[in-house]
Design an enzyme around this catalytic site. Structure first.
Site, short mmCIF file in Angstrom:
data_model
loop_
_atom_site.label_atom_id
_atom_site.label_comp_id
_atom_site.label_asym_id
_atom_site.label_seq_id
_atom_site.Cartn_x
_atom_site.Cartn_y
_atom_site.Cartn_z
N GLY A 14 10.91 -19.93 40.17
CA GLY A 14 10.67 -20.85 41.28
C GLY A 14 9.56 -21.87 41.06
N ILE A 95 27.31 -21.33 39.31
CA ILE A 95 28.10 -22.56 39.46
C ILE A 95 28.84 -22.45 40.78
CG2 ILE A 95 30.02 -23.91 38.53
CD1 ILE A 95 28.95 -23.39 35.77
N LEU A 96 28.68 -23.48 41.61
CA LEU A 96 29.31 -23.46 42.94
C LEU A 96 30.72 -24.05 42.83
CD1 LEU A 96 26.09 -24.58 44.79
CD2 LEU A 96 27.23 -22.38 45.11
N HIS A 112 18.18 -30.36 36.03
CA HIS A 112 18.69 -29.80 34.77
C HIS A 112 17.71 -30.12 33.65
CE1 HIS A 112 21.57 -28.19 31.96
NE2 HIS A 112 21.27 -29.21 31.19
N GLU A 150 32.02 -31.51 41.70
CA GLU A 150 32.81 -30.37 41.20
C GLU A 150 32.70 -30.19 39.68
OE1 GLU A 150 33.83 -33.18 42.39
OE2 GLU A 150 35.21 -33.99 40.89
N ASP A 153 27.06 -30.20 36.19
CA ASP A 153 26.10 -31.20 35.67
C ASP A 153 26.73 -32.58 35.52
OD1 ASP A 153 24.05 -29.25 35.48
OD2 ASP A 153 24.74 -28.64 33.51
N ALA A 182 8.28 -33.32 33.10
CA ALA A 182 9.47 -33.96 33.67
C ALA A 182 9.95 -33.32 34.98
CB ALA A 182 10.59 -33.97 32.63
N GLU A 183 10.37 -32.06 34.93
CA GLU A 183 11.03 -31.47 36.11
C GLU A 183 10.15 -31.51 37.36
OE1 GLU A 183 13.23 -27.77 35.51
OE2 GLU A 183 12.93 -28.01 33.36
C1 GAR Z 1 14.31 -24.86 35.15
O1 GAR Z 1 13.97 -25.27 33.84
C2 GAR Z 1 15.58 -25.55 35.59
O2 GAR Z 1 15.69 -26.88 35.16
C3 GAR Z 1 16.61 -24.70 34.92
O3 GAR Z 1 16.14 -23.38 35.06
C4 GAR Z 1 14.72 -23.38 35.15
C5 GAR Z 1 14.31 -22.70 36.43
O4 GAR Z 1 12.93 -22.54 36.51
N1 GAR Z 1 17.90 -24.89 35.53
C6 GAR Z 1 19.03 -24.87 34.83
O5 GAR Z 1 19.10 -24.63 33.65
C7 GAR Z 1 20.28 -25.16 35.65
N2 GAR Z 1 21.36 -25.55 34.81
P1 GAR Z 1 12.18 -22.27 37.89
O6 GAR Z 1 12.86 -21.09 38.58
O7 GAR Z 1 10.77 -21.92 37.46
O8 GAR Z 1 12.25 -23.53 38.71
#
Ligand code: GAR
Length: 208
Positions: A14, A95-96, A112, A150, A153, A182-183
């Site tokens: 999270g 995946i929804l 992503h 649908e 990504d 980035a994220e």
């Molecule tokens: C993050 O790096 C996110 O981008 C990735 O999982 C990690 C979750 O970390 N998501 C995917 O790969 C979805 N395809 P977090 O629980 O610490 O946010």
């Protein structure tokens, strides 16, 4: 001021949820408020982060339901009860179905950990994405926030940010740099952009 109501779907640590909560607290996410966190894993630390921030939580585990439809049905019930405007997938490792995503066009976003269209789609999640990027030998990777449709990504890109790959990187060190640089930056920024647009449409009486 009216705010868009955000539900965040999580599965693990999270840290992206935390970035959203921090952005809301700092006033950078000002058009939306996180009102619900749903996890598909009972042990997800993300639930503790939500609890610490005083956000309502729910756990919906796929194995407790006889079908994907029933599992998603429970999630939909929680989202409707919450009067959710925007659904954010923040490390949600399921995946929804198209039935689910087509209910909320333009109202589900996902983060992503690569520059889509590289290293994305079915099977590319978490550390696997960074391992694939290192195996390929790319010198630049990054993260993408996109709308969810649908195609896994495959929805419209909202924001992307590039991150350099360094000599000696492991999947773990690269994952951490992609998250930090980035994220955690683009997810709150994209959430604000989409929430502001949802509010604009609501005020004009347009369908959201
Ligand atoms: C993050 O790096 C996110 O981008 C990735 O999982 C990690 C979750 O970390 N998501 C995917 O790969 C979805 N395809 P977090 O629980 O610490 O946010």
């Amino acid at each position: 001021m009216e705010k868009a109501r955000i539900a965040v779907l999580v599965s693990g640590g999270g840290t992206n949820l935390q970035a959203l909560l921090d952005a809301e607290r700092r006033g950078e996410l000002r058009s939306g408020e996180i009102t619900l966190v749903i996890s598909n894993k009972a042990e997800a630390y993300a639930l503790t982060r939500a609890g610490n921030a005083g956000v309502k939580t729910a756990t919906v585990v796929r194995g407790d339901y006889p079908s994907q439809e029933a599992f998603e049905g429970r999630i939909i019930e929680l989202l409707e009860k919450n009067r959710t405007d925007l659904i954010i997938l923040a490390g949600f490792m399921c995946i929804l179905s198209a039935d689910f995503t087509s209910r909320y066009p333009g109202r589900i976003i996902n983060v992503h950990p690569s520059l889509i269209p590289s290293f994305c789609g079915r099977g590319f999640y978490g550390l696997k994405v960074h391992r694939a990027a290192l195996d390929y030998g790319v010198k630049v990777t990054g993260a993408t926030v996109h709308f969810v449709n649908e195609v896994p990504d495959g929805g419209e890109i909202i924001l992307q940010r590039a991150v350099e790959v360094r000599e000696g990187d492991t999947p773990e060190t690269l994952q951490r740099r992609v998250m930090e640089e980035a994220e955690w930056v683009i997810l709150p920024a994209a959430a604000e952009l989409v929430c502001a647009e949802i509010l604009r449409k609501k005020h004009k009486g347009e369908k959201i």
